[in-house]
Design a protein around this motif. Structure first.
Motif, mmCIF file in Angstrom:
data_model
loop_
_atom_site.group_PDB
_atom_site.id
_atom_site.type_symbol
_atom_site.label_atom_id
_atom_site.label_comp_id
_atom_site.label_asym_id
_atom_site.label_seq_id
_atom_site.Cartn_x
_atom_site.Cartn_y
_atom_site.Cartn_z
ATOM 1 N N TYR A 112 0.802 -1.224 0.000
ATOM 2 C CA TYR A 112 0.000 0.000 0.000
ATOM 3 C C TYR A 112 0.838 1.279 0.000
ATOM 4 O O TYR A 112 0.314 2.359 -0.279
ATOM 5 C CB TYR A 112 -0.946 0.021 1.204
ATOM 6 N N HIS A 113 2.115 1.181 0.325
ATOM 7 C CA HIS A 113 2.948 2.388 0.350
ATOM 8 C C HIS A 113 2.950 3.040 -1.027
ATOM 9 O O HIS A 113 3.070 2.354 -2.039
ATOM 10 C CB HIS A 113 4.389 2.047 0.749
ATOM 11 N N PRO A 114 2.836 4.368 -1.064
ATOM 12 C CA PRO A 114 2.894 5.055 -2.360
ATOM 13 C C PRO A 114 4.229 4.800 -3.052
ATOM 14 O O PRO A 114 5.254 4.603 -2.388
ATOM 15 C CB PRO A 114 2.760 6.535 -1.980
ATOM 16 N N TYR A 155 1.770 9.043 4.482
ATOM 17 C CA TYR A 155 1.140 7.724 4.515
ATOM 18 C C TYR A 155 1.276 7.129 5.916
ATOM 19 O O TYR A 155 2.280 7.347 6.600
ATOM 20 C CB TYR A 155 1.826 6.811 3.486
ATOM 21 N N GLU A 157 -0.495 3.588 8.522
ATOM 22 C CA GLU A 157 -1.448 2.495 8.708
ATOM 23 C C GLU A 157 -2.054 2.658 10.087
ATOM 24 O O GLU A 157 -1.337 2.729 11.078
ATOM 25 C CB GLU A 157 -0.769 1.113 8.638
ATOM 26 N N GLU A 173 -6.989 9.555 3.869
ATOM 27 C CA GLU A 173 -8.104 8.766 3.351
ATOM 28 C C GLU A 173 -7.733 7.291 3.371
ATOM 29 O O GLU A 173 -6.592 6.923 3.054
ATOM 30 C CB GLU A 173 -8.447 9.195 1.931
ATOM 31 N N LEU A 175 -7.242 3.651 2.161
ATOM 32 C CA LEU A 175 -6.969 3.014 0.876
ATOM 33 C C LEU A 175 -7.536 1.602 0.790
ATOM 34 O O LEU A 175 -7.705 1.068 -0.298
ATOM 35 C CB LEU A 175 -5.451 2.946 0.634
ATOM 36 N N GLY A 176 -7.768 0.972 1.930
ATOM 37 C CA GLY A 176 -8.240 -0.405 1.947
ATOM 38 C C GLY A 176 -8.175 -0.948 3.362
ATOM 39 O O GLY A 176 -8.025 -0.198 4.325
ATOM 40 N N MET A 189 -3.688 4.420 5.092
ATOM 41 C CA MET A 189 -4.296 5.724 4.827
ATOM 42 C C MET A 189 -3.279 6.647 4.174
ATOM 43 O O MET A 189 -2.104 6.657 4.540
ATOM 44 C CB MET A 189 -4.809 6.343 6.132
ATOM 45 N N LEU A 190 -3.744 7.423 3.214
ATOM 46 C CA LEU A 190 -2.881 8.325 2.449
ATOM 47 C C LEU A 190 -3.429 9.733 2.514
ATOM 48 O O LEU A 190 -4.624 9.969 2.386
ATOM 49 C CB LEU A 190 -2.811 7.858 0.990
ATOM 50 N N THR A 192 -2.885 12.968 0.352
ATOM 51 C CA THR A 192 -2.295 13.336 -0.928
ATOM 52 C C THR A 192 -1.740 14.753 -0.893
ATOM 53 O O THR A 192 -1.843 15.457 0.104
ATOM 54 C CB THR A 192 -3.329 13.182 -2.059
#
Length: 194
Positions: A112-114, A155, A157, A173, A175-176, A189-190, A192
């Motif tokens: 999940y990391h950008p 980012y 978690e 937000e 992400l999953g 969570m990210l 942006t």
């Protein structure tokens, strides 16, 4: 309510910062799933803090509320947790029935990391008697200033669903959901670019 004073941790603050993070995570679903026995948790979670977020001390991105009521360990872009130390710690200290799921959770977290450079918040916590008094918000606001200044994403978690509203208020937000076997859910969570 007075605004908490946020300071950058030095080597002299490291033990106190780790201690408050250990206290903050003492009822965290993921931390206590990993080490459900109190003695095991208190013996091994400080090593997880060092392996997961300890590089923040060397980069000047470990912050704490004056008086050590809370702390946040941020890793700057291109700086990563000490994976070798994490693997060794989990192999050495986590019960066999949890170990496989724990490694799978960390693997999914990595997915999940950008891909672009970003600030990573592996650990943030407030001493339980001080929770709900604005310390977590102050720690987040302080560290998000360089993210906004440099237009860099952030980012994290969330290993505790109760903390999601705090992160959402600061622009993160979901992400999953990460959940493997018997693990509790973890929410990447990210935040942006601003």
């Amino acid at each position: 309510m007075t605004t908490p004073i946020i300071k950058t941790a030095t080597a002299a603050d490291e033990a106190a910062v780790i201690a408050v993070v250990v206290l903050a995570f003492s009822a965290d679903p993921a931390a206590r799933w990993t080490w459900p026995d109190p003695d095991q948790y208190l013996r091994h979670f400080p090593s997880l803090v060092r392996a997961f977020g300890g590089k923040a001390f060397a980069y000047g991105s470990a912050h704490f509320v004056d008086g050590y009521a809370g702390a946040a360990l941020w890793l700057p872009p291109e700086v990563h947790p000490d994976e070798d130390a994490l693997i060794t710690l989990l192999q050495r200290t986590v019960a066999a029935q949890v170990q496989q799921d724990a490694f799978a959770v960390f693997e999914q977290m990595g997915r999940y990391h950008p891909q672009e450079p970003h600030w990573y918040l592996p650990l943030i916590g407030v001493d339980p008697p001080q929770q709900g008094t604005g310390h977590g918000s102050a720690l987040l606001q302080h560290a998000l200033v360089p993210c906004d200044r440099d237009h860099t994403p952030a980012y994290l978690e969330s290993s505790n669903p109760k903390n999601i509203p705090l992160y959402a208020r600061h622009g993160f937000e979901i992400l999953g959901t990460i959940q493997v076997g018997t693990s509790p859910p973890i929410f990447p969570m990210l935040r942006t670019l601003r």
